[in-house]
Design a protein around this motif. Structure first.
Motif, PDB file in Angstrom:
ATOM      1  N   LYS A  89       0.821  -1.206   0.000  1.00  6.97           N
ATOM      2  CA  LYS A  89       0.000   0.000   0.000  1.00  6.97           C
ATOM      3  C   LYS A  89       0.853   1.254   0.000  1.00  6.97           C
ATOM      4  O   LYS A  89       0.638   2.169  -0.779  1.00  6.97           O
ATOM      5  CB  LYS A  89      -0.917  -0.013   1.224  1.00  6.97           C
TER       6      LYS A  89
ATOM      7  N   ASP B 262      -3.810  11.713   3.590  1.00  3.25           N
ATOM      8  CA  ASP B 262      -4.461  10.585   2.928  1.00  3.25           C
ATOM      9  C   ASP B 262      -4.946   9.603   3.987  1.00  3.25           C
ATOM     10  O   ASP B 262      -4.197   9.239   4.893  1.00  3.25           O
ATOM     11  CB  ASP B 262      -3.454   9.908   1.989  1.00  3.25           C
TER      12      ASP B 262
ATOM     13  N   TRP C 219      -6.596   5.831   4.174  1.00  3.23           N
ATOM     14  CA  TRP C 219      -6.951   4.598   3.456  1.00  3.23           C
ATOM     15  C   TRP C 219      -7.302   3.510   4.457  1.00  3.23           C
ATOM     16  O   TRP C 219      -6.659   3.394   5.512  1.00  3.23           O
ATOM     17  CB  TRP C 219      -5.779   4.143   2.604  1.00  3.23           C
TER      18      TRP C 219
ATOM     19  N   TYR D   6      -5.401  -0.295   7.888  1.00  2.00           N
ATOM     20  CA  TYR D   6      -5.512   1.132   7.598  1.00  2.00           C
ATOM     21  C   TYR D   6      -4.130   1.750   7.457  1.00  2.00           C
ATOM     22  O   TYR D   6      -3.143   1.300   8.059  1.00  2.00           O
ATOM     23  CB  TYR D   6      -6.318   1.856   8.673  1.00  2.00           C
TER      24      TYR D   6
ATOM     25  N   LYS E 106      -5.110   1.396  -9.405  1.00  2.00           N
ATOM     26  CA  LYS E 106      -6.011   2.235  -8.620  1.00  2.00           C
ATOM     27  C   LYS E 106      -6.383   3.499  -9.388  1.00  2.00           C
ATOM     28  O   LYS E 106      -5.728   3.879 -10.362  1.00  2.00           O
ATOM     29  CB  LYS E 106      -5.395   2.573  -7.279  1.00  2.00           C
TER      30      LYS E 106
ATOM     31  N   ARG F 205      -7.904   7.709  -8.699  1.00  2.00           N
ATOM     32  CA  ARG F 205      -8.140   8.819  -7.778  1.00  2.00           C
ATOM     33  C   ARG F 205      -8.937   9.904  -8.512  1.00  2.00           C
ATOM     34  O   ARG F 205      -8.651  10.206  -9.670  1.00  2.00           O
ATOM     35  CB  ARG F 205      -6.816   9.420  -7.295  1.00  2.00           C
TER      36      ARG F 205
ATOM     37  N   GLU G  39      -9.801   8.010  -3.349  1.00  2.00           N
ATOM     38  CA  GLU G  39      -9.038   7.016  -4.108  1.00  2.00           C
ATOM     39  C   GLU G  39      -9.614   5.633  -3.855  1.00  2.00           C
ATOM     40  O   GLU G  39     -10.177   5.360  -2.789  1.00  2.00           O
ATOM     41  CB  GLU G  39      -7.565   7.046  -3.716  1.00  2.00           C
ATOM     42  N   ARG G  40      -9.440   4.733  -4.856  1.00  2.00           N
ATOM     43  CA  ARG G  40      -9.966   3.379  -4.735  1.00  2.00           C
ATOM     44  C   ARG G  40      -9.059   2.406  -5.461  1.00  2.00           C
ATOM     45  O   ARG G  40      -8.645   2.649  -6.590  1.00  2.00           O
ATOM     46  CB  ARG G  40     -11.377   3.296  -5.336  1.00  2.00           C
ATOM     47  N   ASP G  41      -8.728   1.283  -4.782  1.00  2.00           N
ATOM     48  CA  ASP G  41      -7.977   0.203  -5.421  1.00  2.00           C
ATOM     49  C   ASP G  41      -8.921  -0.583  -6.327  1.00  2.00           C
ATOM     50  O   ASP G  41     -10.009  -0.988  -5.913  1.00  2.00           O
ATOM     51  CB  ASP G  41      -7.388  -0.725  -4.359  1.00  2.00           C
TER      52      ASP G  41
ATOM     53  N   GLY H  94      -9.808   1.835   0.054  1.00  2.00           N
ATOM     54  CA  GLY H  94      -9.828   3.190  -0.463  1.00  2.00           C
ATOM     55  C   GLY H  94     -10.040   4.178   0.656  1.00  2.00           C
ATOM     56  O   GLY H  94     -10.077   3.814   1.832  1.00  2.00           O
TER      57      GLY H  94
END
Length: 298
Positions: free
Chosen positions: A11, A51, A53, A75, A249, A251, A268-270, A280
């Motif tokens: 990550k 950020d 996540w 996280y 990913k 964004r 953002e999202r994987d 995300g």
């Protein structure tokens, strides 16, 4: 917990790629600057980004999605300071600095670590975009050197994979008008060579921005990392047991110009991956240009 450690390594590495390629540009009053552009001499920008996540799922070695056991959740909270400065009209100096909080918890236990992550320094030089592309296309080549500022041994949640890295990247981009709004496209690809137990990485990034109304800019960023499978495999029996991984990913964000600075907010999202987490979260940023009038142009 080696299970969570390996996922968090992936990550943090992926996030670095996104920030470098996706945050080093802006659109201000019919002008564009991005990874393909260098800063004017004596001008630059500092971007401070926060950020958040989190994820309850992971991507297995065969790319399938699975749920972390025992209601597990991972996280990563990151504070990133990114800076560019135009040393000359062709050479821009880069700095990328990280403060990380990583953790994992489930029904029975949890662990967390906080501290400085991998720090990066480098430069970008104005080049021809590609042999068959002419004006208004522009291009640049970039080198980035990374070094860890944390321990990786005897730590339950390390802040990175450890070891040094060097990345070579080439970018191309151009401004254009989209439905009457000034926009740009920026595409880059490169390779990151790493020491230690992490794998070498092939990296691809594409970013797009459109200047809207009332000082708003809409931004979309796509990123993919593909390792060369020369990393360390360890902790056999866990779903995530290797530093050999892939991650794709997206964004999306809005940038609002407020006088001399700009505020950013996005998500953002994987999308897909291997041997990494799937999640995300939101992010916010403050963009602070300096040394010029803010009307940047390639």
């Amino acid at each position: 917990m080696m299970f969570e450690m390996s996922r968090l390594f992936s990550k943090a590495t992926a996030a670095t790629s996104i920030f470098i390629s996706g945050l080093s540009w802006c659109i201000v009053t019919k002008s564009a600057c991005a990874a393909a552009w260098t800063q004017p001499k004596g001008q630059g920008i500092v971007i401070i980004q926060e950020d958040r996540w989190s994820g309850v799922d992971g991507f297995a070695n065969d790319h399938t999605l699975y749920r972390f056991p025992d209601r597990g959740q991972s996280y990563v909270n990151q504070t990133n300071v990114y800076a560019e400065y135009g040393l000359t009209s062709k050479l821009t100096l880069l700095g990328n600095f990280w403060l990380n909080q990583v953790g994992y918890h489930n029904t029975y236990s949890g662990s967390e670590n906080f501290g400085f992550g991998d720090q990066e320094l480098g430069g970008r030089y104005k080049m021809r975009p590609l042999g068959f592309l002419g004006y208004p296309w522009v291009g640049s080549s970039q080198i980035l050197v990374g070094f860890p500022t944390y321990k990786v041994h005897d730590v339950q949640q390390p802040l990175g994979t450890g070891g040094a890295s060097i990345e070579l990247r080439h970018s191309i981009g151009r401004p254009y008008q989209l439905l009457g709004h000034w926009s740009y496209i920026d595409i880059s690809g490169g390779i990151r060579l790493r020491t230690g137990r992490a794998a070498h990485e092939l990296r691809f990034d594409a970013t797009h921005g459109t200047s809207l109304w009332a000082g708003f800019t809409l931004m979309e960023e796509f990123s993919h990392i593909q390792t060369l499978d020369n990393g360390t495999t360890y902790n056999y029996g866990n779903s995530i047991s290797s530093t050999n991984y892939d991650l794709t990913k997206m964004r999306f964000s809005l940038l609002k110009k407020l006088g001399p600075v700009s505020l950013q907010a996005g998500y953002e999202r994987d999308l897909a991956g291997r041997n990494t987490g799937a999640g995300g979260g939101p992010f916010v940023g403050l963009w602070i240009p300096f040394g010029g009038n803010g009307r940047w142009a390639p």
